[in-house]
Design an enzyme around this catalytic site. Structure first.
Site, PDB file in Angstrom:
ATOM      1  N   ASP A  82     -11.894   2.587   3.638  1.00  0.00           N
ATOM      2  CA  ASP A  82     -12.169   1.288   3.377  1.00  0.00           C
ATOM      3  C   ASP A  82     -13.754   0.996   3.311  1.00  0.00           C
ATOM      4  OD1 ASP A  82     -10.257  -0.794   3.609  1.00  0.00           O
ATOM      5  OD2 ASP A  82      -9.827  -0.428   5.469  1.00  0.00           O
ATOM      6  N   GLN A 123      -5.254  -1.624   9.341  1.00  0.00           N
ATOM      7  CA  GLN A 123      -5.347  -2.796   8.750  1.00  0.00           C
ATOM      8  C   GLN A 123      -6.065  -3.997   9.642  1.00  0.00           C
ATOM      9  OE1 GLN A 123      -3.670  -3.588   5.768  1.00  0.00           O
ATOM     10  NE2 GLN A 123      -4.344  -5.876   6.106  1.00  0.00           N
ATOM     11  N   LYS A 149       0.977  -1.265   0.031  1.00  0.00           N
ATOM     12  CA  LYS A 149      -0.031   0.134  -0.041  1.00  0.00           C
ATOM     13  C   LYS A 149       0.800   1.373  -0.008  1.00  0.00           C
ATOM     14  CE  LYS A 149      -3.853  -2.139   2.214  1.00  0.00           C
ATOM     15  NZ  LYS A 149      -4.240  -2.609   3.577  1.00  0.00           N
TER      16      LYS A 149
HETATM   17  N1  GUN Z   1      -7.466  -6.802   5.681  1.00  0.00           N
HETATM   18  C1  GUN Z   1      -7.633  -7.572   4.552  1.00  0.00           C
HETATM   19  N2  GUN Z   1      -8.168  -6.832   3.824  1.00  0.00           N
HETATM   20  C2  GUN Z   1      -8.399  -5.828   4.236  1.00  0.00           C
HETATM   21  C3  GUN Z   1      -8.808  -4.334   3.713  1.00  0.00           C
HETATM   22  O1  GUN Z   1      -9.421  -4.292   2.780  1.00  0.00           O
HETATM   23  N3  GUN Z   1      -8.943  -3.372   4.676  1.00  0.00           N
HETATM   24  C4  GUN Z   1      -8.404  -3.543   5.887  1.00  0.00           C
HETATM   25  N4  GUN Z   1      -8.513  -2.314   6.497  1.00  0.00           N
HETATM   26  N5  GUN Z   1      -7.829  -4.624   6.282  1.00  0.00           N
HETATM   27  C5  GUN Z   1      -7.965  -5.685   5.394  1.00  0.00           C
END
Ligand code: GUN
Length: 296
Positions: free
Chosen positions: A121, A98, A54
């Site tokens: 998100d 996350q 990311k």
């Molecule tokens: N963990 C796995 N996929 C995601 C996601 O799309 N967003 C977040 N915040 N954590 C994750």
């Protein structure tokens, strides 16, 4: 006839290039840089890989990346304090915590502490409610990526039978809401669904998001259907580890009209859509027009 393979890797690269183009223009026009803050608590190896990717892709798009790596023993109060600071920081337009969080932290409480306007998100209850009522929301990244690929491949989705297999808050439920918004007839199926095979066989659009390796065989796929495989499952085969989807690709590709492969399908779209959401949040925060083609 074998299916068209929907190239998510190329599609995601195109989305990232569009985002980067907007970022360059906005820096020139506004003198401002969109910023994304990612919060990682603890040392889950898979999460560390995601967070690193990311950060790299955020910087490649010309945006500011703020990474906050917190110890696994971080208290809820400390985490909420950080989120409060990020909410108040004008350089931060998107905040992502996350998941999964360590067990002593209440994920719902933490997510709902994020300013909904910065919730890239789309997990905050306000955004879930806005999406469910057809209002302007931040939309979860993976379903947004699936929608972009479906629109690109099919044009109008109106009137099509869509079956979403999986009812998670991250993929299944928001995917169903987006498809309803496109005027599909939507079925959400899951592990308790009776005669899942015949439900799937009715799908013009089949979205598989259950997390069970190759559970959907080709003979559950309607001839000509568009199949979106969200699964990323690591399996052992012939002594090697391999990534496979929730769909048995080898048999489904012979029946479907179009299908996303694993890897190289939905996977790369998630971070691309995170960047798109950060750009969208930036534009909304600054009263600027939203980028075309990068929102739901
Ligand atoms: N963990 C796995 N996929 C995601 C996601 O799309 N967003 C977040 N915040 N954590 C994750």
């Amino acid at each position: 006839m074998t299916a068209t393979i929907i190239d998510g890797k190329a599609f995601a690269a195109n989305v990232r290039a569009q985002v980067a183009g907007h970022v360059t223009r906005l820096k020139e026009e506004q003198g401002l840089t969109p910023g994304l803050a990612v919060v990682l608590v603890g040392e889950d190896p898979a999460s560390e890989v995601y967070v690193r990717n990311k950060g790299i892709q955020t910087r490649e798009a010309g945006m500011a990346s703020f990474e906050h790596k917190l110890d696994a023993t971080t208290s809820e109060a400390e985490l909420l304090d950080l989120i409060g600071k990020l909410n108040a920081d004008p350089a931060v337009h998107g905040i992502l915590v996350q998941l999964p969080l360590p067990g002593h932290l209440d994920a719902d409480l933490v997510i709902n502490a994020i300013d909904p306007a910065k919730d890239v998100d789309g997990f905050h209850i306000s955004n879930v409610g806005l999406l469910g009522t057809g209002q302007k929301a931040m939309v979860p990244c993976t379903p947004l990526g699936c929608l972009m690929m479906l629109r690109d491949h099919l044009g109008s989705l109106s009137g099509l039978n869509a079956v979403v297999v999986g009812r998670s808050n991250i993929v299944g439920k928001p995917m169903a809401q987006l498809l309803l918004g496109e005027s599909c007839t939507v079925t959400i199926a899951h592990s308790r669904t009776k005669d899942l095979a015949s439900v799937c066989r009715g799908a013009d659009i089949l979205v598989a998001a259950v997390g069970r390796p190759e559970m959907i065989p080709g003979d559950w796929v309607k001839p000509g259907a568009t199949v979106i495989d969200v699964g990323i499952n690591r399996i052992e085969r012939d002594g090697k580890t391999k990534l496979v989807g929730d769909v048995d690709f080898a048999s489904a590709v012979e029946v479907a009209g179009a299908i996303t492969p694993v890897p190289g399908g939905v996977g790369p779209m998630t971070i691309a859509c995170l960047l798109a959401n950060t750009l969208t949040a930036f534009c909304r925060a600054n009263g600027l027009p939203e980028p075309q083609g990068l929102t739901a």
